[in-house]
Write a protein that holds these residues in place. Structure first.
Motif, PDB file in Angstrom:
ATOM      1  N   THR A 178       0.795  -1.230   0.000  1.00 17.23           N
ATOM      2  CA  THR A 178       0.000   0.000   0.000  1.00 17.23           C
ATOM      3  C   THR A 178       0.829   1.283   0.000  1.00 17.23           C
ATOM      4  O   THR A 178       0.349   2.328   0.412  1.00 17.23           O
ATOM      5  N   SER A 179       2.078   1.189  -0.437  1.00 18.79           N
ATOM      6  CA  SER A 179       2.874   2.406  -0.495  1.00 18.79           C
ATOM      7  C   SER A 179       3.931   2.274  -1.582  1.00 18.79           C
ATOM      8  O   SER A 179       4.025   1.248  -2.246  1.00 18.79           O
ATOM      9  N   ALA A 180       4.739   3.317  -1.736  1.00 17.20           N
ATOM     10  CA  ALA A 180       5.729   3.350  -2.807  1.00 17.20           C
ATOM     11  C   ALA A 180       7.077   3.776  -2.247  1.00 17.20           C
ATOM     12  O   ALA A 180       7.186   4.246  -1.115  1.00 17.20           O
ATOM     13  N   LYS A 181       8.114   3.597  -3.078  1.00 22.32           N
ATOM     14  CA  LYS A 181       9.453   4.064  -2.741  1.00 22.32           C
ATOM     15  C   LYS A 181       9.973   4.931  -3.879  1.00 22.32           C
ATOM     16  O   LYS A 181       9.686   4.672  -5.043  1.00 22.32           O
ATOM     17  N   ASP A 224       9.783   2.106  -9.515  1.00 21.03           N
ATOM     18  CA  ASP A 224       8.755   2.632 -10.411  1.00 21.03           C
ATOM     19  C   ASP A 224       7.438   1.875 -10.283  1.00 21.03           C
ATOM     20  O   ASP A 224       6.495   2.143 -11.015  1.00 21.03           O
ATOM     21  N   PHE A 225       7.390   0.901  -9.361  1.00 25.54           N
ATOM     22  CA  PHE A 225       6.186   0.081  -9.232  1.00 25.54           C
ATOM     23  C   PHE A 225       6.037  -0.342  -7.769  1.00 25.54           C
ATOM     24  O   PHE A 225       6.499  -1.401  -7.358  1.00 25.54           O
ATOM     25  N   GLY A 226       5.420   0.516  -6.958  1.00 27.15           N
ATOM     26  CA  GLY A 226       5.200   0.183  -5.558  1.00 27.15           C
ATOM     27  C   GLY A 226       6.488   0.098  -4.776  1.00 27.15           C
ATOM     28  O   GLY A 226       7.351   0.972  -4.859  1.00 27.15           O
ATOM     29  N   LYS A 227       6.635  -1.002  -4.032  1.00 22.38           N
ATOM     30  CA  LYS A 227       7.804  -1.184  -3.182  1.00 22.38           C
ATOM     31  C   LYS A 227       8.747  -2.219  -3.789  1.00 22.38           C
ATOM     32  O   LYS A 227       8.514  -2.736  -4.874  1.00 22.38           O
ATOM     33  N   ASP A 228       9.815  -2.541  -3.060  1.00 23.36           N
ATOM     34  CA  ASP A 228      10.790  -3.504  -3.573  1.00 23.36           C
ATOM     35  C   ASP A 228      10.132  -4.851  -3.870  1.00 23.36           C
ATOM     36  O   ASP A 228      10.407  -5.472  -4.901  1.00 23.36           O
TER      37      ASP A 228
END
Length: 201
Positions: free
Chosen positions: A60-63, A67-71
């Motif tokens: 439910t989050s990004a980094k 370029d696609f959510g989290k790791d």
């Protein structure tokens, strides 16, 4: 009290994930296409089907460096595989360390001092001493409403169970006490188990 989430709740902290509790924790391990390993806990996690066995988790989050959510979601999109490791109470502190936001090329296994092992059927690491680990082939990634909300679904194609967790032919959770997620910064642990006969038994 009644509130509509779109209008806010007026409380100091969002009560939603404190209401939907307890939740099992999927400790998701992945390997990127660059060979870098990742480990992160997700409490929006569960089993979804018996035959074939399937699981899901939601991110439910990004980094900023993805370029696609989290790791985890980026690695799974790229490789099509992941492993779900079950978290026991005694691993609570190292699990918590692995929840930190690290650069994409930093290995949470190393950061938290967690021993890793290679999965048998997929190119992915697993937590070596976890009570159980589920080797999964990704079947779908579903975009949910909202920014960076993704559901990852997978078919379980391999199952590791620690020998001491099998008692009298059953996988006995009282041997390792599963960690569960509550709301806010709260957790719980399964220590008491009881059975109920179903009406159709």
């Amino acid at each position: 009290m009644f509130y509509e989430p779109k209008n806010g709740h007026g409380l100091p902290h969002n009560p939603f994930n404190a209401i939907v509790t307890p939740r099992p924790i999927g400790w998701i391990s992945t390997r990127g296409k660059d060979g870098k390993d990742n480990l992160a806990p997700y409490s929006f996690f569960n089993a979804t089907a018996y035959v074939p066995p399937q699981v899901m988790f939601a991110s439910t989050s990004a980094k900023d460096d993805r370029d696609f959510g989290k790791d985890s979601t980026s690695n799974i999109r790229d490789t099509g595989v992941f492993c779900v490791n079950i978290v026991e109470y005694s691993a609570r502190d190292v699990m918590n360390v692995s929840s930190g936001t690290l650069p994409a090329d930093e290995d949470e296994f190393i950061k938290a001092g967690i021993e890793k092992a290679q999965c048998d059927l997929i190119d992915c690491p697993r937590v070596a001493n976890a009570p159980a680990s589920l080797e999964c082939k990704m079947t779908q990634i579903i975009k949910q409403e909202g920014d960076n909300n993704y559901i990852v679904l997978g078919e379980v194609i391999g199952v590791h169970m620690r020998d001491d967790c099998i008692v009298d032919g059953i996988f006995d959770v009282t041997t390792f006490n599963p960690l569960t997620r509550l709301g806010y910064r709260d957790y719980s642990v399964v220590r008491e188990v009881f059975s109920l006969a179903r009406p159709d038994d």
